[in-house]
Structure formats: structure tokens, C-alpha cells
Design a protein around this motif. Structure first.
Motif, PDB file in Angstrom:
ATOM      1  N   MET A   1       0.847  -1.171   0.000  1.00 35.23           N
ATOM      2  CA  MET A   1       0.000   0.000   0.000  1.00 35.23           C
ATOM      3  C   MET A   1       0.893   1.235   0.000  1.00 35.23           C
ATOM      4  O   MET A   1       1.875   1.296   0.722  1.00 35.23           O
ATOM      5  CB  MET A   1      -0.906  -0.041   1.231  1.00 35.23           C
ATOM      6  N   ALA A   5      -2.136   6.233   0.363  1.00 33.09           N
ATOM      7  CA  ALA A   5      -3.301   5.378   0.618  1.00 33.09           C
ATOM      8  C   ALA A   5      -3.369   5.007   2.097  1.00 33.09           C
ATOM      9  O   ALA A   5      -4.452   4.966   2.687  1.00 33.09           O
ATOM     10  CB  ALA A   5      -3.255   4.134  -0.256  1.00 33.09           C
ATOM     11  N   GLU A   9      -6.486   5.871   4.577  1.00 28.38           N
ATOM     12  CA  GLU A   9      -7.150   4.836   5.364  1.00 28.38           C
ATOM     13  C   GLU A   9      -7.096   5.188   6.849  1.00 28.38           C
ATOM     14  O   GLU A   9      -8.100   5.077   7.560  1.00 28.38           O
ATOM     15  CB  GLU A   9      -6.498   3.478   5.128  1.00 28.38           C
ATOM     16  N   ARG A  73     -11.172  -1.641   0.615  1.00 32.44           N
ATOM     17  CA  ARG A  73     -10.159  -1.081  -0.285  1.00 32.44           C
ATOM     18  C   ARG A  73     -10.365  -1.714  -1.663  1.00 32.44           C
ATOM     19  O   ARG A  73     -10.396  -2.926  -1.798  1.00 32.44           O
ATOM     20  CB  ARG A  73      -8.758  -1.403   0.218  1.00 32.44           C
ATOM     21  N   GLY A  79      -6.379   3.827  -5.322  1.00 32.20           N
ATOM     22  CA  GLY A  79      -6.457   3.306  -3.956  1.00 32.20           C
ATOM     23  C   GLY A  79      -7.749   3.697  -3.277  1.00 32.20           C
ATOM     24  O   GLY A  79      -7.752   4.149  -2.136  1.00 32.20           O
ATOM     25  N   PHE A  81     -11.309   3.774  -1.333  1.00 31.69           N
ATOM     26  CA  PHE A  81     -11.925   3.142  -0.164  1.00 31.69           C
ATOM     27  C   PHE A  81     -13.408   3.484  -0.200  1.00 31.69           C
ATOM     28  O   PHE A  81     -13.766   4.656  -0.218  1.00 31.69           O
ATOM     29  CB  PHE A  81     -11.339   3.695   1.140  1.00 31.69           C
ATOM     30  N   GLU A 101      -9.745  -6.055   2.120  1.00 32.37           N
ATOM     31  CA  GLU A 101      -9.266  -6.105   0.745  1.00 32.37           C
ATOM     32  C   GLU A 101     -10.005  -7.170  -0.048  1.00 32.37           C
ATOM     33  O   GLU A 101      -9.749  -7.356  -1.223  1.00 32.37           O
ATOM     34  CB  GLU A 101      -7.762  -6.334   0.728  1.00 32.37           C
TER      35      GLU A 101
END
Length: 175
Positions: A1, A5, A9, A73, A79, A81, A101
Motif C-alpha cells: 500500500m 493510501a 485509510e 479497499r 487506492g 476506499f 481487501e
């Protein structure tokens, strides 16, 4: 990641942990927020979640596991969310304190006044379908209009109450 990103998050998860009255998403390079959902929104979501079950037309092997308001994600270059109102998985997703994920096979979104574009615009059903979600159901709890989007099919507009059979082998009721 990537570091960016990871920071995004972290910001989303910290906002959740703080109890802030907003829900954050990061989609295609843009931060999106939505006010906490109303009781009408939550009650419709609960009714639909309780109705999710394996279809009766055959054995598909899908467990029809559900999660409400979980951060996911997506495997896009930005990237992204997203936090579907209801995610349906064929295999129970792992326990995690971070964004999942694992992508759901289907999502349900409940429209909230003023945020219709979030679920019906480019960052809604088209985004989910482009990233591997097979069924997207969008419900307007005020009018009873139900939009069912499926990969490689034209969208269908229905009127609640309705039972939908999803591609994965699950069914759900929209009261």
C-alpha cells in the motif's frame, strides 16, 4: 500500500473511532463524505440485511455473509476506499481492524436525501461493477424505487416490495 493510501485509510479509521457524525470514503482520487444516516435509512438497511439468504433454486456454495458499513479497499490505481451500506460475501470475510481487501459479490446502497449522486453517479453502481462487484442494489426508502444493476446487463428499475435473486446465489427482500 502506498504511503498516501495508508494516510487516507488512517484518516477514515480515526474519523470512525472518534464517533464523528460523518462517514468518509475516498473514491477515484476524491474524498467524499456523508452525514450519518437517518433512522429511515437504518431501518430499511436492517430489514434488507435480515432478509439475505441463499436462493432456493439450487446449491451455489455462497454463504451469503453480510457486513454493514464496512470499509473496503478497491483495487484501482487511486487506492479507493468505499463503505457500502450492505456488503454480501460468498465466503465470510476475515476479522480486521483495517479496510477489507476482499471484495463483496454484491452491495446494497440506501439512498439518503442530498447524497443520491454518491450511489447512482459514477462513484456508485458503475464504480462497483467496474471493480468486480456483480450485483448492486440501490433502494430509495422514500419512494420504494429499487434499482438493480448487474454486470453485462441493463439496469432494472423495480417497485418495492420485491424479492431479488442475485447472481451469486443469494436472495434478498426489499420491503
Amino acid at each position: 500500500m502506498t504511503t498516501a493510501a495508508h494516510r487516507i485509510e488512517e484518516l477514515i479509521l480515526q474519523t470512525d473511532a472518534s464517533g464523528a457524525p460523518v462517514r468518509l470514503e475516498y473514491v477515484r482520487g476524491h474524498t467524499r463524505w456523508e452525514a450519518s444516516p437517518s433512522s429511515r435509512h437504518q431501518k430499511m438497511l436492517q430489514r434488507i440485511e435480515r432478509s439475505v439468504r441463499p436462493s432456493f433454486d439450487g446449491e451455489t456454495g455462497c454463504s451469503c455473509s453480510t457486513l454493514v458499513d464496512v470499509l473496503i479497499r478497491f483495487p484501482d490505481p487511486d487506492g479507493s476506499f468505499k463503505r457500502p451500506d450492505l456488503s454480501i460475501f460468498c465466503t465470510e470475510p476475515p476479522d480486521s481492524d483495517e479496510a477489507l481487501e476482499v471484495l463483496p459479490v454484491a452491495v446494497v446502497e440506501i439512498l439518503s436525501p442530498g447524497y443520491e449522486d454518491k450511489d447512482l453517479g459514477l462513484d456508485g453502481a458503475p464504480f462497483y461493477l467496474a471493480h468486480g462487484v456483480v450485483d448492486v442494489v440501490v433502494v430509495d426508502p422514500r419512494t420504494g424505487v429499487v434499482f438493480h444493476f448487474q454486470r453485462d446487463r441493463s439496469p432494472v428499475t423495480l417497485q418495492a416490495p420485491v424479492t431479488l435473486d442475485l447472481t451469486c446465489g443469494c436472495s434478498l427482500d426489499v420491503p
